[in-house]
Motif scaffolding. Structure first.
Motif, PDB file in Angstrom:
ATOM      1  N   TYR A 310       0.806  -1.222   0.000  1.00 40.13           N
ATOM      2  CA  TYR A 310       0.000   0.000   0.000  1.00 40.13           C
ATOM      3  C   TYR A 310       0.844   1.281   0.000  1.00 40.13           C
ATOM      4  CZ  TYR A 310      -3.442  -3.431   1.589  1.00 40.13           C
ATOM      5  OH  TYR A 310      -4.249  -4.538   1.702  1.00 40.13           O
ATOM      6  N   LEU A 311       2.097   1.207  -0.370  1.00 40.09           N
ATOM      7  CA  LEU A 311       2.962   2.372  -0.198  1.00 40.09           C
ATOM      8  C   LEU A 311       2.552   3.551  -1.066  1.00 40.09           C
ATOM      9  CD1 LEU A 311       6.491   0.801   0.338  1.00 40.09           C
ATOM     10  CD2 LEU A 311       4.708   1.394   2.000  1.00 40.09           C
ATOM     11  N   ALA A 312       1.970   3.304  -2.223  1.00 42.42           N
ATOM     12  CA  ALA A 312       1.469   4.428  -3.036  1.00 42.42           C
ATOM     13  C   ALA A 312       0.324   5.119  -2.318  1.00 42.42           C
ATOM     14  CB  ALA A 312       1.022   3.937  -4.413  1.00 42.42           C
ATOM     15  N   LEU A 313      -0.564   4.348  -1.713  1.00 45.85           N
ATOM     16  CA  LEU A 313      -1.685   4.925  -0.981  1.00 45.85           C
ATOM     17  C   LEU A 313      -1.205   5.676   0.250  1.00 45.85           C
ATOM     18  CD1 LEU A 313      -4.197   1.932  -1.192  1.00 45.85           C
ATOM     19  CD2 LEU A 313      -4.023   3.928  -2.686  1.00 45.85           C
ATOM     20  N   VAL A 314      -0.205   5.146   0.940  1.00 45.05           N
ATOM     21  CA  VAL A 314       0.373   5.849   2.087  1.00 45.05           C
ATOM     22  C   VAL A 314       0.928   7.193   1.651  1.00 45.05           C
ATOM     23  CG1 VAL A 314       2.273   5.817   3.743  1.00 45.05           C
ATOM     24  CG2 VAL A 314       0.868   3.775   3.430  1.00 45.05           C
ATOM     25  N   THR A 315       1.640   7.192   0.543  1.00 43.12           N
ATOM     26  CA  THR A 315       2.255   8.431   0.053  1.00 43.12           C
ATOM     27  C   THR A 315       1.196   9.475  -0.303  1.00 43.12           C
ATOM     28  OG1 THR A 315       4.111   7.155  -0.826  1.00 43.12           O
ATOM     29  CG2 THR A 315       3.824   9.379  -1.672  1.00 43.12           C
ATOM     30  N   ALA A 316       0.119   9.038  -0.935  1.00 42.31           N
ATOM     31  CA  ALA A 316      -0.919   9.982  -1.362  1.00 42.31           C
ATOM     32  C   ALA A 316      -1.802  10.427  -0.199  1.00 42.31           C
ATOM     33  CB  ALA A 316      -1.785   9.343  -2.448  1.00 42.31           C
ATOM     34  N   ALA A 317      -2.124   9.498   0.708  1.00 43.19           N
ATOM     35  CA  ALA A 317      -3.089   9.804   1.762  1.00 43.19           C
ATOM     36  C   ALA A 317      -2.464  10.466   2.974  1.00 43.19           C
ATOM     37  CB  ALA A 317      -3.799   8.520   2.198  1.00 43.19           C
ATOM     38  N   LEU A 318      -1.174  10.226   3.208  1.00 42.38           N
ATOM     39  CA  LEU A 318      -0.499  10.712   4.415  1.00 42.38           C
ATOM     40  C   LEU A 318       0.813  11.379   4.024  1.00 42.38           C
ATOM     41  CD1 LEU A 318      -1.188   7.481   6.475  1.00 42.38           C
ATOM     42  CD2 LEU A 318      -2.177   9.731   6.971  1.00 42.38           C
ATOM     43  N   PRO A 319       0.762  12.612   3.569  1.00 37.46           N
ATOM     44  CA  PRO A 319       1.955  13.259   3.006  1.00 37.46           C
ATOM     45  C   PRO A 319       3.086  13.478   3.990  1.00 37.46           C
ATOM     46  CG  PRO A 319       0.116  14.807   3.175  1.00 37.46           C
ATOM     47  CD  PRO A 319      -0.441  13.455   3.436  1.00 37.46           C
ATOM     48  N   GLN A 320       2.827  13.350   5.286  1.00 39.23           N
ATOM     49  CA  GLN A 320       3.903  13.511   6.268  1.00 39.23           C
ATOM     50  C   GLN A 320       4.347  12.191   6.878  1.00 39.23           C
ATOM     51  OE1 GLN A 320       3.976  17.124   8.724  1.00 39.23           O
ATOM     52  NE2 GLN A 320       1.848  17.453   8.139  1.00 39.23           N
ATOM     53  N   ALA A 321       3.778  11.094   6.408  1.00 41.76           N
ATOM     54  CA  ALA A 321       4.188   9.786   6.914  1.00 41.76           C
ATOM     55  C   ALA A 321       5.599   9.457   6.445  1.00 41.76           C
ATOM     56  CB  ALA A 321       3.217   8.716   6.433  1.00 41.76           C
ATOM     57  N   ARG A 322       6.287   8.655   7.227  1.00 41.61           N
ATOM     58  CA  ARG A 322       7.602   8.144   6.855  1.00 41.61           C
ATOM     59  C   ARG A 322       7.514   6.630   6.720  1.00 41.61           C
ATOM     60  NH1 ARG A 322       7.883  12.515   5.740  1.00 41.61           N
ATOM     61  NH2 ARG A 322       9.396  14.142   6.266  1.00 41.61           N
ATOM     62  N   ILE A 323       8.329   6.084   5.796  1.00 41.01           N
ATOM     63  CA  ILE A 323       8.309   4.657   5.482  1.00 41.01           C
ATOM     64  C   ILE A 323       9.709   4.092   5.658  1.00 41.01           C
ATOM     65  CG2 ILE A 323       7.907   2.938   3.674  1.00 41.01           C
ATOM     66  CD1 ILE A 323       6.041   5.141   2.378  1.00 41.01           C
ATOM     67  N   VAL A 324       9.828   2.964   6.327  1.00 39.88           N
ATOM     68  CA  VAL A 324      11.089   2.230   6.454  1.00 39.88           C
ATOM     69  C   VAL A 324      10.879   0.843   5.867  1.00 39.88           C
ATOM     70  CG1 VAL A 324      12.812   1.263   8.021  1.00 39.88           C
ATOM     71  CG2 VAL A 324      11.764   3.483   8.534  1.00 39.88           C
ATOM     72  N   HIS A 325      11.727   0.463   4.942  1.00 39.90           N
ATOM     73  CA  HIS A 325      11.640  -0.859   4.319  1.00 39.90           C
ATOM     74  C   HIS A 325      12.822  -1.707   4.779  1.00 39.90           C
ATOM     75  CE1 HIS A 325      12.534  -3.525   0.637  1.00 39.90           C
ATOM     76  NE2 HIS A 325      11.638  -4.148   1.391  1.00 39.90           N
ATOM     77  N   LEU A 326      12.536  -2.876   5.331  1.00 36.57           N
ATOM     78  CA  LEU A 326      13.571  -3.805   5.765  1.00 36.57           C
ATOM     79  C   LEU A 326      13.869  -4.808   4.671  1.00 36.57           C
ATOM     80  CD1 LEU A 326      15.110  -4.087   8.519  1.00 36.57           C
ATOM     81  CD2 LEU A 326      13.177  -2.514   8.495  1.00 36.57           C
ATOM     82  N   ARG A 327      15.143  -4.931   4.329  1.00 39.08           N
ATOM     83  CA  ARG A 327      15.594  -5.938   3.369  1.00 39.08           C
ATOM     84  C   ARG A 327      16.439  -6.983   4.100  1.00 39.08           C
ATOM     85  NH1 ARG A 327      17.282  -4.823  -2.088  1.00 39.08           N
ATOM     86  NH2 ARG A 327      19.341  -5.434  -1.358  1.00 39.08           N
ATOM     87  N   ARG A 328      16.482  -8.173   3.516  1.00 46.07           N
ATOM     88  CA  ARG A 328      17.299  -9.243   4.070  1.00 46.07           C
ATOM     89  C   ARG A 328      17.736 -10.157   2.931  1.00 46.07           C
ATOM     90  NH1 ARG A 328      15.551 -13.300   9.101  1.00 46.07           N
ATOM     91  NH2 ARG A 328      17.652 -14.150   9.469  1.00 46.07           N
ATOM     92  N   HIS A 329      18.893 -10.775   3.069  1.00 47.29           N
ATOM     93  CA  HIS A 329      19.377 -11.716   2.060  1.00 47.29           C
ATOM     94  C   HIS A 329      18.234 -12.664   1.682  1.00 47.29           C
ATOM     95  CE1 HIS A 329      21.506 -15.076   0.260  1.00 47.29           C
ATOM     96  NE2 HIS A 329      22.600 -14.327   0.185  1.00 47.29           N
ATOM     97  N   PRO A 330      17.978 -12.837   0.387  1.00 56.34           N
ATOM     98  CA  PRO A 330      16.786 -13.598  -0.019  1.00 56.34           C
ATOM     99  C   PRO A 330      16.747 -15.026   0.508  1.00 56.34           C
ATOM    100  CG  PRO A 330      18.207 -13.109  -1.898  1.00 56.34           C
ATOM    101  CD  PRO A 330      18.683 -12.269  -0.775  1.00 56.34           C
ATOM    102  N   MET A 331      17.888 -15.703   0.594  1.00 55.77           N
ATOM    103  CA  MET A 331      17.879 -17.074   1.102  1.00 55.77           C
ATOM    104  C   MET A 331      17.586 -17.096   2.596  1.00 55.77           C
ATOM    105  SD  MET A 331      18.273 -19.217  -1.415  1.00 55.77           S
ATOM    106  CE  MET A 331      18.809 -20.746  -0.647  1.00 55.77           C
ATOM    107  N   ASP A 332      18.214 -16.196   3.346  1.00 57.76           N
ATOM    108  CA  ASP A 332      17.929 -16.125   4.773  1.00 57.76           C
ATOM    109  C   ASP A 332      16.475 -15.726   5.027  1.00 57.76           C
ATOM    110  OD1 ASP A 332      20.164 -16.972   6.206  1.00 57.76           O
ATOM    111  OD2 ASP A 332      21.156 -15.030   6.083  1.00 57.76           O
ATOM    112  N   ALA A 333      15.994 -14.749   4.258  1.00 63.99           N
ATOM    113  CA  ALA A 333      14.624 -14.272   4.444  1.00 63.99           C
ATOM    114  C   ALA A 333      13.624 -15.393   4.178  1.00 63.99           C
ATOM    115  CB  ALA A 333      14.355 -13.085   3.520  1.00 63.99           C
TER     116      ALA A 333
END
Length: 468
Positions: A310-333
């Motif tokens: 829903y990150l596009a909706l978050v960006t449009a609906a909540l212009p002051q919201a902040r987003i953090v995306h967690l990544r991890r090695h694909p095999m470990d994840a």
């Protein structure tokens, strides 16, 4: 929790009050929901069924202290009811009272030995040790059950977890594969349906969508932590939530429910995606913020991993919201997801082929978001970098939230706030690196998963580079 439906012997007035509470929650009116819950709780003394129902609803709202009090009273009234004991143990786990939770789960298993959820949850509360584990008991219990008994699922996951703790890797994966295969066989799931949705999201929320001006709802509090499950979202939630000016609501379906409610009637996921691209974004932002807990916090974390959809909706609906995306090695994840029994969520996690295909679809969507989301609102953090440099990564997180540094963020394991996720026990410990590269213990068993990444050109070995 073991309570899934309203019991028939509740007093009619209490049942009506619970239905009104559910109506408030479904409509997104968090304040009315909590007020009604508190009012009904005052009248619940001596009514274990009602106390159980209240505990469930408090848990759904992330109010774990209130839930624990209700479940404790119910268990005191029914000390030989395994459902009451299990629910109390669940609340204690959220509170970080892991020893007490284990004691209650011991008793639950004595009273209901086929309760595989109790066996599994008990195994996850701590690292099992030689001379202090349940491996033999799990093996005996599995030997008593027929091959198609549904309780084998949780028992197999519990056995896999405890064997891995003891370094018995071959036996661990054998138990895990049996549990995952059994779970998969009971699902009606096609990963292609999810992949179609991921591709449709990219098409509907493209560069043209972001080029248009959207009238969102101004609120500085929302802070979304997203990613795949078991990628480090709970760890980041605890780090950020240790800041004096930050609170966490944990995982919540409130954003998804608000989208469904406000986008209007939709026949299927595809129509919902299309309708959501033209919805009233200001109304969506207002509706979501109405569900946030009251208090002085400058930022409120929503760490629901699946909100990456829903990150596009978050960006449009909540212009002051902040987003953090967690990544991890694909095999470990993917291995971390495969060895976790999620129960109702993440149906792609019980099959290695489904996992590989879903990860590639998720990665394609995140590559798209990386290209179109406003850079000042979107921060990516790699699990491996966080483990290797806790302070450096933590300072980046706090700066992204727009807050001054707080040393308490370095000691997240001392954060007393409740949490109820698959990582509820791990986040009570200081940061550790033993999960980095753990997939290599199972390279042979995970070959079907790796083949998906090799065929897609995703570098796995020394060439794999997390995001900068």
């Amino acid at each position: 929790m073991h309570i899934t439906a309203m019991p028939g012997d509740l007093r009619s007035a209490s049942a009506d009050a619970l239905r009104r509470i559910d109506g408030h929650r479904q409509s997104g009116d968090a304040a009315a929901c909590v007020a009604a819950l508190h009012a009904l709780t005052i009248t619940a003394d001596g009514q274990p069924d009602l106390l159980q129902e209240l505990g469930l609803r408090y848990t759904l709202l992330g109010l774990h202290m209130e839930a624990e009090r209700c479940y404790a009273q119910a268990a005191a009234l029914r000390p030989r009811d395994p459902g009451c004991l299990y629910n109390h143990a669940t609340a204690l786990t959220a509170m970080g009272e892991l020893t007490a939770a284990e004691t209650l789960l011991d008793r639950t298993i004595e009273l209901a030995p086929d309760d595989d959820a109790a066996w599994y949850n008990r195994s996850t509360l701590r690292r099992q040790r030689a001379g202090d584990n349940h491996v033999a008991a799990l093996e005996r219990q599995l030997a008593r059950l027929t091959n198609d008994h549904p309780a084998r699922i949780g028992l197999c996951y519990a056995l896999a977890k405890e064997r891995e703790d003891l370094g018995l890797h071959a036996g661990s994966f054998a138990a895990l594969r049996e549990g995952a295969d059994a779970r998969k066989s009971r699902l009606r799931y096609r990963v292609e349906d999810d992949l179609d949705t991921l591709r449709l999201i990219q098409r509907n929320f493209d560069e043209n969508f972001f080029a248009r001006k959207h009238d969102g709802y101004e609120d500085t509090r929302p802070l979304f932590v997203v990613g795949l499950p078991r990628s480090g979202t709970t760890l980041v939630d605890r780090i950020l939530g240790s800041h004096a000016d930050v609170s966490s609501r944990g995982e919540s379906s409130d954003l998804a429910q608000a989208v469904v409610r406000l986008a209007g009637p939709a026949r299927d996921k595809a129509e919902l995606v299309r309708r959501s691209a033209t919805m009233d974004f200001r109304a969506l932002g207002r509706a979501y913020c109405a569900t946030l807990p009251a208090g002085p916090a400058q930022r409120v974390i929503d760490k629901t991993p699946g909100n990456f959809l829903y990150l596009a909706l978050v960006t449009a609906a909540l212009p002051q919201a902040r987003i953090v995306h967690l990544r991890r090695h694909p095999m470990d994840a993917c291995y971390a997801m495969y060895k976790t029994l999620f129960r109702m969520a993440y149906p792609f996690s019980y099959d290695l082929d489904d996992l590989g295909r879903y990860w590639l679809g998720y990665d394609a969507l995140m590559t798209h978001w990386r290209r179109v989301l406003p850079a000042d609102r979107f921060l990516e953090v790699d699990y491996e970098a966080l483990v290797a440099d806790q302070e450096g990564s933590s300072r980046r997180l706090i700066a992204h939230a727009g807050l001054p540094w707080d040393d308490a963020c370095l000691y997240f394991e001392q954060n007393p706030e409740p949490t109820l996720t698959a990582s509820a026990a791990q986040v009570r410990l200081p940061i550790y690196s033993s999960s980095v590269g753990l997939w290599r213990r199972y390279e042979h068993e995970l070959k079907p998963l790796r083949q998906h990444f090799d065929q897609a050109g995703v570098p796995i070995d020394e060439d794999w580079k997390p995001a900068a």
